[in-house]
Structures are given as C-alpha cells and as structure tokens.
Design a protein around this motif. Structure first.
Motif, PDB file in Angstrom:
ATOM      1  N   ALA A 189       0.840  -1.202   0.000  1.00 60.30           N
ATOM      2  CA  ALA A 189       0.000   0.000   0.000  1.00 60.30           C
ATOM      3  C   ALA A 189       0.879   1.256   0.000  1.00 60.30           C
ATOM      4  O   ALA A 189       0.611   2.211  -0.745  1.00 60.30           O
ATOM      5  CB  ALA A 189      -0.908  -0.005   1.225  1.00 60.30           C
ATOM      6  N   PHE A 190       1.937   1.249   0.800  1.00 60.95           N
ATOM      7  CA  PHE A 190       2.850   2.397   0.837  1.00 60.95           C
ATOM      8  C   PHE A 190       3.598   2.542  -0.492  1.00 60.95           C
ATOM      9  O   PHE A 190       3.858   3.660  -0.953  1.00 60.95           O
ATOM     10  CB  PHE A 190       3.834   2.241   1.996  1.00 60.95           C
ATOM     11  CG  PHE A 190       3.323   2.792   3.303  1.00 60.95           C
ATOM     12  CD1 PHE A 190       1.975   2.748   3.633  1.00 60.95           C
ATOM     13  CD2 PHE A 190       4.196   3.359   4.222  1.00 60.95           C
ATOM     14  CE1 PHE A 190       1.496   3.247   4.827  1.00 60.95           C
ATOM     15  CE2 PHE A 190       3.726   3.875   5.424  1.00 60.95           C
ATOM     16  CZ  PHE A 190       2.381   3.823   5.733  1.00 60.95           C
ATOM     17  N   GLU A 191       3.965   1.422  -1.098  1.00 58.28           N
ATOM     18  CA  GLU A 191       4.626   1.484  -2.410  1.00 58.28           C
ATOM     19  C   GLU A 191       3.726   2.160  -3.439  1.00 58.28           C
ATOM     20  O   GLU A 191       4.190   2.989  -4.245  1.00 58.28           O
ATOM     21  CB  GLU A 191       4.974   0.066  -2.880  1.00 58.28           C
ATOM     22  CG  GLU A 191       6.112  -0.584  -2.118  1.00 58.28           C
ATOM     23  CD  GLU A 191       6.311  -2.035  -2.540  1.00 58.28           C
ATOM     24  OE1 GLU A 191       5.646  -2.471  -3.507  1.00 58.28           O
ATOM     25  OE2 GLU A 191       7.112  -2.734  -1.883  1.00 58.28           O
ATOM     26  N   LEU A 192       2.439   1.829  -3.432  1.00 57.87           N
ATOM     27  CA  LEU A 192       1.498   2.420  -4.386  1.00 57.87           C
ATOM     28  C   LEU A 192       1.359   3.926  -4.165  1.00 57.87           C
ATOM     29  O   LEU A 192       1.269   4.698  -5.131  1.00 57.87           O
ATOM     30  CB  LEU A 192       0.132   1.735  -4.247  1.00 57.87           C
ATOM     31  CG  LEU A 192       0.064   0.278  -4.714  1.00 57.87           C
ATOM     32  CD1 LEU A 192      -1.248  -0.368  -4.283  1.00 57.87           C
ATOM     33  CD2 LEU A 192       0.230   0.209  -6.241  1.00 57.87           C
ATOM     34  N   ASP A 215       8.705   2.186   9.947  1.00 56.53           N
ATOM     35  CA  ASP A 215       9.043   0.768   9.765  1.00 56.53           C
ATOM     36  C   ASP A 215       8.438   0.230   8.469  1.00 56.53           C
ATOM     37  O   ASP A 215       9.081  -0.559   7.758  1.00 56.53           O
ATOM     38  CB  ASP A 215       8.521  -0.061  10.948  1.00 56.53           C
ATOM     39  CG  ASP A 215       9.350   0.118  12.211  1.00 56.53           C
ATOM     40  OD1 ASP A 215      10.472   0.651  12.120  1.00 56.53           O
ATOM     41  OD2 ASP A 215       8.859  -0.267  13.290  1.00 56.53           O
ATOM     42  N   ILE A 216       7.202   0.653   8.177  1.00 56.23           N
ATOM     43  CA  ILE A 216       6.560   0.183   6.939  1.00 56.23           C
ATOM     44  C   ILE A 216       7.286   0.726   5.711  1.00 56.23           C
ATOM     45  O   ILE A 216       7.543  -0.010   4.748  1.00 56.23           O
ATOM     46  CB  ILE A 216       5.070   0.585   6.914  1.00 56.23           C
ATOM     47  CG1 ILE A 216       4.322  -0.074   8.084  1.00 56.23           C
ATOM     48  CG2 ILE A 216       4.429   0.165   5.586  1.00 56.23           C
ATOM     49  CD1 ILE A 216       2.896   0.430   8.250  1.00 56.23           C
ATOM     50  N   TRP A 217       7.625   2.022   5.745  1.00 58.42           N
ATOM     51  CA  TRP A 217       8.398   2.596   4.632  1.00 58.42           C
ATOM     52  C   TRP A 217       9.719   1.842   4.471  1.00 58.42           C
ATOM     53  O   TRP A 217      10.144   1.539   3.338  1.00 58.42           O
ATOM     54  CB  TRP A 217       8.694   4.076   4.886  1.00 58.42           C
ATOM     55  CG  TRP A 217       7.548   5.032   4.734  1.00 58.42           C
ATOM     56  CD1 TRP A 217       7.061   5.875   5.679  1.00 58.42           C
ATOM     57  CD2 TRP A 217       6.758   5.271   3.563  1.00 58.42           C
ATOM     58  NE1 TRP A 217       6.020   6.618   5.197  1.00 58.42           N
ATOM     59  CE2 TRP A 217       5.812   6.272   3.896  1.00 58.42           C
ATOM     60  CE3 TRP A 217       6.761   4.738   2.269  1.00 58.42           C
ATOM     61  CZ2 TRP A 217       4.872   6.745   2.977  1.00 58.42           C
ATOM     62  CZ3 TRP A 217       5.816   5.207   1.354  1.00 58.42           C
ATOM     63  CH2 TRP A 217       4.892   6.189   1.707  1.00 58.42           C
ATOM     64  N   ASP A 218      10.368   1.544   5.583  1.00 54.86           N
ATOM     65  CA  ASP A 218      11.655   0.858   5.523  1.00 54.86           C
ATOM     66  C   ASP A 218      11.507  -0.540   4.916  1.00 54.86           C
ATOM     67  O   ASP A 218      12.317  -0.952   4.069  1.00 54.86           O
ATOM     68  CB  ASP A 218      12.245   0.766   6.935  1.00 54.86           C
ATOM     69  CG  ASP A 218      13.663   0.230   6.941  1.00 54.86           C
ATOM     70  OD1 ASP A 218      14.531   0.833   6.293  1.00 54.86           O
ATOM     71  OD2 ASP A 218      13.895  -0.815   7.594  1.00 54.86           O
ATOM     72  N   ASP A 219      10.464  -1.259   5.343  1.00 52.83           N
ATOM     73  CA  ASP A 219      10.237  -2.591   4.790  1.00 52.83           C
ATOM     74  C   ASP A 219       9.885  -2.534   3.307  1.00 52.83           C
ATOM     75  O   ASP A 219      10.141  -3.496   2.559  1.00 52.83           O
ATOM     76  CB  ASP A 219       9.112  -3.302   5.554  1.00 52.83           C
ATOM     77  CG  ASP A 219       9.554  -3.781   6.932  1.00 52.83           C
ATOM     78  OD1 ASP A 219      10.741  -3.609   7.276  1.00 52.83           O
ATOM     79  OD2 ASP A 219       8.704  -4.314   7.682  1.00 52.83           O
TER      80      ASP A 219
END
Length: 337
Positions: A189-192, A215-219
């Motif tokens: 979702a963050f990638e999109l 953390d989500i951006w990093d992953d």
C-alpha cells in the motif's frame, strides 16, 4: 508490603471503649485483609493518632490487653486511612484520543484502597519514554514494543505487562487514487502511494504511530523524507488527521483516534489488517530503584487493575460508533466470553 512497628502504650480501657462505641457503634462487623492494610487509627479521648505498624505484632499487642476482640467487636476502633496519592501516567495520545481513559481511570480510582488521583500526560510514545527516563512519570502506557523493551533493559522500567491491542489503519480519500484498497499488505500500500506521488501526511513526532509508519516505509524499501509529496506535522494524531483531511492525503492512524475524529474528516479507512498493522499497548512501572520518589506501589496497583478481569472487561466492552476500539491481551478469553 513492609511495615514498621511503633511502640505503643496501652491507653485507658474506658477511654477506648467509650469512644469506640460512641463513634462507631453502628459499624458493621467485618474482617480486614491485613496484608493490604497500611495504617490504623487509634481513638484516645479527642485525639486521633495515626500509627505505623507491623500488622500482626500490633494485633498481638492489642490482644494481650485482653479487653477487645479487635476483629469482631461492634464499634471496632480500627479504621483504614486512605492514603492520598497523585500518580502520573505518561501515555500515548491514541489512548487519550480514543476516550478509553475516561472509562478506565474513574473505575480504577473508585476501586483503589487509596485515595488516588491520576494525571495523564498524553504525548507521543517517544516523548512519554523520555519523560519517564527523567523520573517525570510513575507509569508508562505506550505502544512501541521495541522501545519498551529497551527502556527496561536500560534499567528505567520494570514489570512490563501487555494490556491490549487494536489496529493501525491506512486512511485516504474515498476515491483512493493510489488504489491501495487492493494492496496485498501494508508495505505494498505504501509502495502504491509513493509510486503515485500522492500526498502523505505523517505525524513526524517520534510517536509509536510514527515509528510504525517509518518501519513500513523501511520494509517497502522507500525513504519518503524530502519528497515533495511527504509532509510531517510534528503533532498529535488528531491534528495530523485534520491536516491530512485538508490536503486530501493518505496517512497512518490508530483506529481509535480515527473513529473519534471520523465525523470531522472526509477521509476513509482504506486498508487494515495483517501482522504489520497490529497495534499493541503495554504498561510499565518506572523503576523505583532508579527514581526513589516514584509512586511504585500505586503504579503496580494500576497495572494489576488493567490486567485484571475487571479491567480487561472494561477494555473489551469499550465501543464507539458500533466498533470495539481495543481487544484485551492480559485475559484474551474475555473477547469470546
């Protein structure tokens, strides 16, 4: 609980008996749980003397006087003094914003054997931990397991207990121009969002929510800071939601705060679920070995309350807008009870 025994001279029997019956002749007979009693009041004439004591030694001394059965005498002249305690809880803003403290704290204060008044300092988890590291709080109620464990490892806190959880959710405009509703997980979702270069509003305040977002951006392998579409408010979750709403942007929020602000924003919950978006809350007592002035016993009493069946039922039963805001973890069977 540790007690100290104060040597006590036997007061005149007639004085004790007369005052005891005069003042408490209608008191119902009951038995004290002596392990939890910290003070006695002795009535002698017109004086009220507050005595520290070793509970069993004191009882034996009174029984040696052979004048009273102190546990069964109507008009008993023993009474518990409710100690006045002001306790500070450093908490994440999400619990405060959800309204849960408005339910938990009055119930705890009413049930406590002491006269406890709680002050909540609601800030981001990072600020809450830093405050506790200075001895500025008696208890932490936060949601960042990694930093919680580090706080304990460094000797600042003890007796961490997991209390409850809910979910983080990804919000955005109802039309969802980035298409995150169909994402397989939070990272996708963050990638999109990044690929579409659509606005994203972050708390940017070192809170538990902010750390989860990073953390989500990093992953996802993305560094959003410095991008023209990425904005940081440096403020609380409620303020961040209002900014995101003005920009019609995406954002990450705990579900409790979103439901509390739902009527004020046009943003919608577009993605939730999965282990990455689990939002776990714990309590930690500040270490009295490091800060002797903290209200450690009151903190442990609060921890016992929120992890008890009574406290967990309050958490499980807290509903807003038809939604359960938190799920108990200390007594998880309550969810399905």
């Amino acid at each position: 609980m540790n007690f100290s025994f104060a040597a006590l001279e036997k007061p005149p029997v007639s004085t004790i008996r007369q005052n005891a019956f005069n003042l408490w002749s209608s008191m119902k007979i009951f038995h004290y749980n002596l392990a939890s009693v910290s003070w006695l009041i002795l009535i002698t004439g017109n004086k009220i003397v507050k005595l520290s004591f070793s509970a069993m030694k004191y009882i034996h001394r009174l029984n040696e006087w052979n004048e009273f059965d102190i546990l069964t005498l109507p008009g008993v002249f023993l009474n518990v003094v409710r100690e006045k305690i002001n306790m500070v809880i450093a908490s994440t803003t999400s619990i405060q914003n959800s309204g849960l403290f408005d339910i938990l704290i009055p119930s705890y204060e009413k049930s406590s054997c002491n006269d406890v008044k709680i002050e909540v300092i609601a800030v981001g988890t990072g600020k809450a931990i830093r405050l506790a590291k200075r001895g500025g709080a008696d208890l932490l109620f936060v949601h960042d397991p990694f930093r919680e464990e580090k706080f304990i490892a460094e000797g600042y806190g003890i007796n961490r207990r997991v209390v409850m959880h809910n979910d983080f959710i990804i919000l955005g405009p109802a039309e969802d121009p980035a298409g995150i509703r169909n994402a397989g997980n939070a990272e996708e979702a963050f990638e999109l969002i990044a690929e579409s270069a659509l606005p994203f509003v972050s708390r940017g305040d070192d809170s538990g929510t902010n750390i989860k977002e990073l953390d989500i951006w990093d992953d996802a392998g993305i560094t959003p800071k410095g991008k023209g579409w990425y904005f940081e408010t440096g403020g609380k979750m409620g303020d961040t939601l209002l900014v995101a709403n003005r920009k019609m942007a995406y954002s990450l929020s705990d579900i409790g705060t979103f439901l509390n602000y739902q009527s004020e924003v046009d943003l919608k919950s577009l993605f939730q679920g999965g282990s990455m978006l689990k939002n776990q809350y714990s309590v930690i007592a500040v270490n009295p070995g490091r800060f002797p002035g903290v209200k450690y016993r009151a903190a442990m009493d609060f921890i016992a309350f929120v992890t008890s069946r009574e406290g967990q039922e309050l958490i499980a039963g807290y509903v807003k807008h038809g939604n359960h805001l938190f799920y108990p973890d200390a007594v998880p069977s309550i969810i399905t009870a």
